[in-house]
Design a protein around this motif. Structure first.
Motif, short mmCIF file in Angstrom:
data_model
loop_
_atom_site.label_atom_id
_atom_site.label_comp_id
_atom_site.label_asym_id
_atom_site.label_seq_id
_atom_site.Cartn_x
_atom_site.Cartn_y
_atom_site.Cartn_z
N ILE A 182 0.85 -1.19 0.00
CA ILE A 182 0.00 0.00 0.00
C ILE A 182 0.89 1.24 0.00
N SER A 183 0.45 2.26 -0.71
CA SER A 183 1.19 3.52 -0.73
C SER A 183 0.22 4.64 -1.06
N ARG A 184 0.71 5.85 -0.99
CA ARG A 184 -0.16 6.99 -1.26
C ARG A 184 0.65 8.15 -1.79
N ASP A 185 -0.02 9.02 -2.51
CA ASP A 185 0.56 10.27 -2.99
C ASP A 185 -0.38 11.38 -2.55
N ASN A 186 -0.03 12.05 -1.48
CA ASN A 186 -0.93 13.06 -0.92
C ASN A 186 -1.08 14.27 -1.85
N ALA A 187 -0.09 14.52 -2.68
CA ALA A 187 -0.19 15.64 -3.62
C ALA A 187 -1.24 15.36 -4.69
N LYS A 188 -1.50 14.07 -4.93
CA LYS A 188 -2.48 13.68 -5.95
C LYS A 188 -3.77 13.14 -5.35
N ASN A 189 -3.86 13.17 -4.02
CA ASN A 189 -5.05 12.61 -3.34
C ASN A 189 -5.33 11.18 -3.80
N THR A 190 -4.28 10.41 -3.92
CA THR A 190 -4.42 9.07 -4.49
C THR A 190 -3.78 8.02 -3.59
N LEU A 191 -4.50 6.95 -3.42
CA LEU A 191 -4.06 5.77 -2.68
C LEU A 191 -3.80 4.66 -3.69
N TYR A 192 -2.78 3.86 -3.43
CA TYR A 192 -2.42 2.78 -4.34
C TYR A 192 -2.36 1.44 -3.60
N LEU A 193 -2.52 0.38 -4.38
CA LEU A 193 -2.26 -0.96 -3.87
C LEU A 193 -1.57 -1.75 -4.97
N GLN A 194 -0.29 -1.99 -4.79
CA GLN A 194 0.47 -2.82 -5.73
C GLN A 194 0.29 -4.26 -5.30
#
Length: 115
Positions: free
Chosen positions: A70-82
Protein backbone atom coordinates in the motif's frame (compact mmCIF):
# COMPACT_ATOMS: atom_id res chain seq x y z
CA UNK A 1 -19.20 15.27 -0.68
CA UNK A 2 -16.81 12.40 -0.06
CA UNK A 3 -15.94 10.56 -3.24
CA UNK A 4 -13.67 7.57 -3.75
CA UNK A 5 -12.92 6.30 -7.23
CA UNK A 6 -11.11 2.99 -7.53
CA UNK A 7 -9.52 1.76 -10.74
CA UNK A 8 -6.87 -0.59 -12.05
CA UNK A 9 -8.57 -3.92 -11.69
CA UNK A 10 -8.73 -6.55 -14.38
CA UNK A 11 -8.23 -10.16 -15.34
CA UNK A 12 -4.81 -11.59 -14.54
CA UNK A 13 -3.25 -15.02 -14.40
CA UNK A 14 -1.99 -16.49 -11.13
CA UNK A 15 1.40 -15.00 -10.34
CA UNK A 16 0.59 -11.79 -12.16
CA UNK A 17 0.49 -8.24 -10.89
CA UNK A 18 -1.92 -5.33 -10.81
CA UNK A 19 -1.78 -1.83 -9.38
CA UNK A 20 -4.97 -0.40 -8.01
CA UNK A 21 -5.57 3.32 -7.57
CA UNK A 22 -8.08 5.23 -5.51
CA UNK A 23 -8.61 8.91 -6.17
CA UNK A 24 -10.21 10.68 -3.22
CA UNK A 25 -12.08 13.97 -2.99
CA UNK A 26 -14.41 15.77 -0.63
CA UNK A 27 -12.22 15.52 2.45
CA UNK A 28 -8.68 16.35 3.53
CA UNK A 29 -6.92 13.33 2.15
CA UNK A 30 -3.51 14.30 3.48
CA UNK A 31 -4.55 13.99 7.13
CA UNK A 32 -6.57 10.81 6.77
CA UNK A 33 -5.47 7.24 7.24
CA UNK A 34 -6.67 5.17 4.31
CA UNK A 35 -7.59 1.54 3.84
CA UNK A 36 -8.14 -1.06 1.17
CA UNK A 37 -10.97 -3.57 1.44
CA UNK A 38 -12.11 -6.44 -0.71
CA UNK A 39 -15.45 -8.14 -1.02
CA UNK A 40 -15.91 -11.76 -1.93
CA UNK A 41 -19.05 -13.90 -1.85
CA UNK A 42 -17.49 -16.26 0.67
CA UNK A 43 -15.89 -13.86 3.13
CA UNK A 44 -17.84 -10.67 2.65
CA UNK A 45 -16.16 -7.30 3.09
CA UNK A 46 -12.64 -7.68 4.45
CA UNK A 47 -10.16 -4.95 5.35
CA UNK A 48 -6.84 -6.00 3.86
CA UNK A 49 -4.50 -3.06 4.25
CA UNK A 50 -4.13 0.37 5.77
CA UNK A 51 -1.73 3.27 5.79
CA UNK A 52 -1.34 6.33 7.98
CA UNK A 53 -1.74 9.88 6.74
CA UNK A 54 1.98 10.42 6.23
CA UNK A 55 2.48 7.10 4.47
CA UNK A 56 3.93 5.26 7.42
CA UNK A 57 2.72 2.32 9.48
CA UNK A 58 1.42 0.15 6.64
CA UNK A 59 -0.62 -2.78 7.81
CA UNK A 60 -1.71 -5.94 6.01
CA UNK A 61 -3.66 -9.05 6.72
CA UNK A 62 -1.53 -12.16 6.75
CA UNK A 63 -2.83 -13.53 3.47
CA UNK A 64 -1.49 -10.57 1.46
CA UNK A 65 1.60 -9.71 3.50
CA UNK A 66 4.71 -9.83 1.37
CA UNK A 67 2.71 -9.70 -1.86
CA UNK A 68 0.73 -6.45 -1.62
CA UNK A 69 2.13 -2.97 -0.98
CA UNK A 70 0.00 0.00 0.00
CA UNK A 71 1.19 3.52 -0.73
CA UNK A 72 -0.16 6.99 -1.26
CA UNK A 73 0.56 10.27 -2.99
CA UNK A 74 -0.93 13.06 -0.92
CA UNK A 75 -0.19 15.64 -3.62
CA UNK A 76 -2.48 13.68 -5.95
CA UNK A 77 -5.05 12.61 -3.34
CA UNK A 78 -4.42 9.07 -4.49
CA UNK A 79 -4.06 5.77 -2.68
CA UNK A 80 -2.42 2.78 -4.34
CA UNK A 81 -2.26 -0.96 -3.87
CA UNK A 82 0.47 -2.82 -5.73
CA UNK A 83 -0.50 -6.47 -5.90
CA UNK A 84 2.13 -9.00 -6.90
CA UNK A 85 2.09 -12.78 -7.11
CA UNK A 86 -1.68 -12.77 -7.31
CA UNK A 87 -3.51 -15.92 -6.31
CA UNK A 88 -6.89 -17.33 -7.23
CA UNK A 89 -8.17 -16.40 -3.78
CA UNK A 90 -7.39 -12.73 -4.39
CA UNK A 91 -10.33 -12.60 -6.78
CA UNK A 92 -12.64 -9.95 -5.35
CA UNK A 93 -14.01 -6.49 -5.80
CA UNK A 94 -11.58 -4.04 -4.21
CA UNK A 95 -12.54 -0.81 -2.48
CA UNK A 96 -10.80 2.00 -0.65
CA UNK A 97 -12.08 3.78 2.43
CA UNK A 98 -10.95 6.41 4.88
CA UNK A 99 -11.99 4.56 8.01
CA UNK A 100 -11.31 1.08 9.35
CA UNK A 101 -14.96 0.11 9.14
CA UNK A 102 -15.34 0.91 5.45
CA UNK A 103 -18.28 3.18 6.15
CA UNK A 104 -18.10 4.87 2.77
CA UNK A 105 -16.80 3.00 -0.26
CA UNK A 106 -16.44 3.85 -3.90
CA UNK A 107 -17.81 1.76 -6.73
CA UNK A 108 -14.87 -0.60 -6.45
CA UNK A 109 -12.73 -2.28 -9.04
CA UNK A 110 -12.94 -5.95 -9.93
CA UNK A 111 -9.86 -8.13 -9.74
CA UNK A 112 -10.18 -11.58 -11.25
CA UNK A 113 -7.32 -14.04 -10.96
CA UNK A 114 -7.80 -16.95 -13.29
CA UNK A 115 -5.78 -19.25 -15.49
Amino acid sequence: QLLLEESGGGLVQPGGSLRLSCVASGFTFGISSMYWFRDTPGKGLERISGISANGGSPEYIDSVKGRFTISRDNAKNTLYLQMNNLKLEDTARYYCARDRQGTVLGQGTQVTVSS
